[in-house]
Write a protein that holds these residues in place. Structure first.
Motif, PDB file in Angstrom:
ATOM      1  N   ILE A  32       0.834  -1.131   0.019  1.00  0.00           N
ATOM      2  CA  ILE A  32      -0.027   0.020   0.050  1.00  0.00           C
ATOM      3  C   ILE A  32       0.812   1.234  -0.056  1.00  0.00           C
ATOM      4  N   PRO A  33       0.547   2.220  -0.695  1.00  0.00           N
ATOM      5  CA  PRO A  33       1.333   3.595  -0.492  1.00  0.00           C
ATOM      6  C   PRO A  33       1.702   3.899   0.990  1.00  0.00           C
ATOM      7  N   VAL A  34       2.792   4.380   0.991  1.00  0.00           N
ATOM      8  CA  VAL A  34       3.191   4.613   2.589  1.00  0.00           C
ATOM      9  C   VAL A  34       2.572   5.338   3.343  1.00  0.00           C
ATOM     10  N   GLU A  35       2.024   6.745   2.601  1.00  0.00           N
ATOM     11  CA  GLU A  35       1.168   7.519   3.187  1.00  0.00           C
ATOM     12  C   GLU A  35      -0.171   7.150   3.868  1.00  0.00           C
ATOM     13  N   THR A  36      -0.615   6.068   3.073  1.00  0.00           N
ATOM     14  CA  THR A  36      -1.903   5.243   3.566  1.00  0.00           C
ATOM     15  C   THR A  36      -1.437   4.384   4.893  1.00  0.00           C
ATOM     16  N   ALA A  37      -0.295   3.729   4.943  1.00  0.00           N
ATOM     17  CA  ALA A  37       0.270   3.045   6.015  1.00  0.00           C
ATOM     18  C   ALA A  37       0.535   4.115   7.152  1.00  0.00           C
ATOM     19  N   VAL A  38       1.095   5.350   7.008  1.00  0.00           N
ATOM     20  CA  VAL A  38       0.923   6.127   8.078  1.00  0.00           C
ATOM     21  C   VAL A  38      -0.443   6.661   8.563  1.00  0.00           C
ATOM     22  N   ARG A  39      -1.231   7.043   7.603  1.00  0.00           N
ATOM     23  CA  ARG A  39      -2.722   7.251   8.192  1.00  0.00           C
ATOM     24  C   ARG A  39      -3.104   6.210   8.987  1.00  0.00           C
ATOM     25  N   ARG A  40      -3.230   4.910   8.501  1.00  0.00           N
ATOM     26  CA  ARG A  40      -3.719   3.779   9.182  1.00  0.00           C
ATOM     27  C   ARG A  40      -3.072   3.511  10.595  1.00  0.00           C
ATOM     28  N   HIS A  57       9.322   0.719   6.019  1.00  0.00           N
ATOM     29  CA  HIS A  57       8.829   0.906   4.509  1.00  0.00           C
ATOM     30  C   HIS A  57      10.368   0.792   3.826  1.00  0.00           C
ATOM     31  N   GLY A  58      11.120   1.454   4.432  1.00  0.00           N
ATOM     32  CA  GLY A  58      12.536   1.677   3.902  1.00  0.00           C
ATOM     33  C   GLY A  58      13.475   0.254   4.042  1.00  0.00           C
ATOM     34  N   ARG A  59      12.940  -0.542   4.682  1.00  0.00           N
ATOM     35  CA  ARG A  59      13.678  -1.832   4.924  1.00  0.00           C
ATOM     36  C   ARG A  59      13.002  -3.006   4.435  1.00  0.00           C
ATOM     37  N   ILE A  60      11.534  -3.032   3.922  1.00  0.00           N
ATOM     38  CA  ILE A  60      10.891  -4.137   3.497  1.00  0.00           C
ATOM     39  C   ILE A  60      11.438  -4.846   2.224  1.00  0.00           C
ATOM     40  N   GLY A  61      11.959  -3.935   1.361  1.00  0.00           N
ATOM     41  CA  GLY A  61      12.162  -4.516   0.177  1.00  0.00           C
ATOM     42  C   GLY A  61      13.345  -5.403  -0.152  1.00  0.00           C
ATOM     43  N   ALA A  79      -2.083  -2.829  -3.628  1.00  0.00           N
ATOM     44  CA  ALA A  79      -3.276  -2.187  -3.390  1.00  0.00           C
ATOM     45  C   ALA A  79      -3.281  -0.363  -3.439  1.00  0.00           C
ATOM     46  N   PRO A  80      -3.369   0.081  -4.736  1.00  0.00           N
ATOM     47  CA  PRO A  80      -2.964   1.238  -4.819  1.00  0.00           C
ATOM     48  C   PRO A  80      -3.982   2.543  -4.208  1.00  0.00           C
ATOM     49  N   THR A  81      -5.239   2.072  -4.042  1.00  0.00           N
ATOM     50  CA  THR A  81      -6.080   2.896  -3.702  1.00  0.00           C
ATOM     51  C   THR A  81      -5.866   3.493  -2.222  1.00  0.00           C
ATOM     52  N   PRO A  82      -5.879   4.772  -1.897  1.00  0.00           N
ATOM     53  CA  PRO A  82      -5.410   5.249  -0.429  1.00  0.00           C
ATOM     54  C   PRO A  82      -6.363   5.140   0.403  1.00  0.00           C
ATOM     55  N   GLU A  83      -7.690   4.867   0.451  1.00  0.00           N
ATOM     56  CA  GLU A  83      -8.678   4.563   1.435  1.00  0.00           C
ATOM     57  C   GLU A  83      -9.513   3.470   1.046  1.00  0.00           C
ATOM     58  N   PRO A  84      -9.232   2.199   1.056  1.00  0.00           N
ATOM     59  CA  PRO A  84     -10.119   0.983   0.637  1.00  0.00           C
ATOM     60  C   PRO A  84     -10.986   1.050   1.794  1.00  0.00           C
ATOM     61  N   GLY A  85     -12.285   0.195   1.390  1.00  0.00           N
ATOM     62  CA  GLY A  85     -13.349   0.305   2.468  1.00  0.00           C
ATOM     63  C   GLY A  85     -13.144  -0.494   3.761  1.00  0.00           C
ATOM     64  N   HIS A  86     -11.943  -1.466   3.739  1.00  0.00           N
ATOM     65  CA  HIS A  86     -11.655  -1.978   4.892  1.00  0.00           C
ATOM     66  C   HIS A  86     -10.722  -1.281   6.059  1.00  0.00           C
TER      67      HIS A  86
END
Length: 90
Positions: A32-40, A57-61, A79-86
């Motif tokens: 998922i986009p890192v910005e989405t991960a930060v919000r969640r 995020h910097g280490r996962i690759g 999962a490119p959508t920033p705010e999926p329903g779940h």
């Protein structure tokens, strides 16, 4: 197993132990986009700081590359959508 997966050696140890016990090991990574991960992370019951999310995020690759050589199967989903329903909300 569930977790960030950024500690490649620990993940590899667990994966090998599962394989030695006869388990089929499949890694599933959902990007998922890192910005989405930060919000969640900020709205979790036990919040995680943005700095820690960026660090993961910097280490996962590198960790995923390491695990791909050990796993019996390996899948990555985007999962490119920033705010999926779940997305959990407070």
């Amino acid at each position: 197993m569930d977790g960030t997966g950024t500690n490649a050696e620990r993940q590899a140890r667990r994966m090998r132990a599962a394989q030695e016990a006869g388990w089929f090991v499949k890694v599933i990574y959902v990007h998922i986009p890192v910005e989405t991960a930060v919000r969640r992370a900020a709205v979790r019951e036990r919040p995680i700081s943005a700095e820690r999310v960026y660090s993961y995020h910097g280490r996962i690759g590198d960790a995923l590359e390491h695990m791909a050589h050990i796993a019996d199967a390996f899948e990555i989903y985007d999962a490119p959508t920033p705010e999926p329903g779940h997305t959990p909300q407070r």
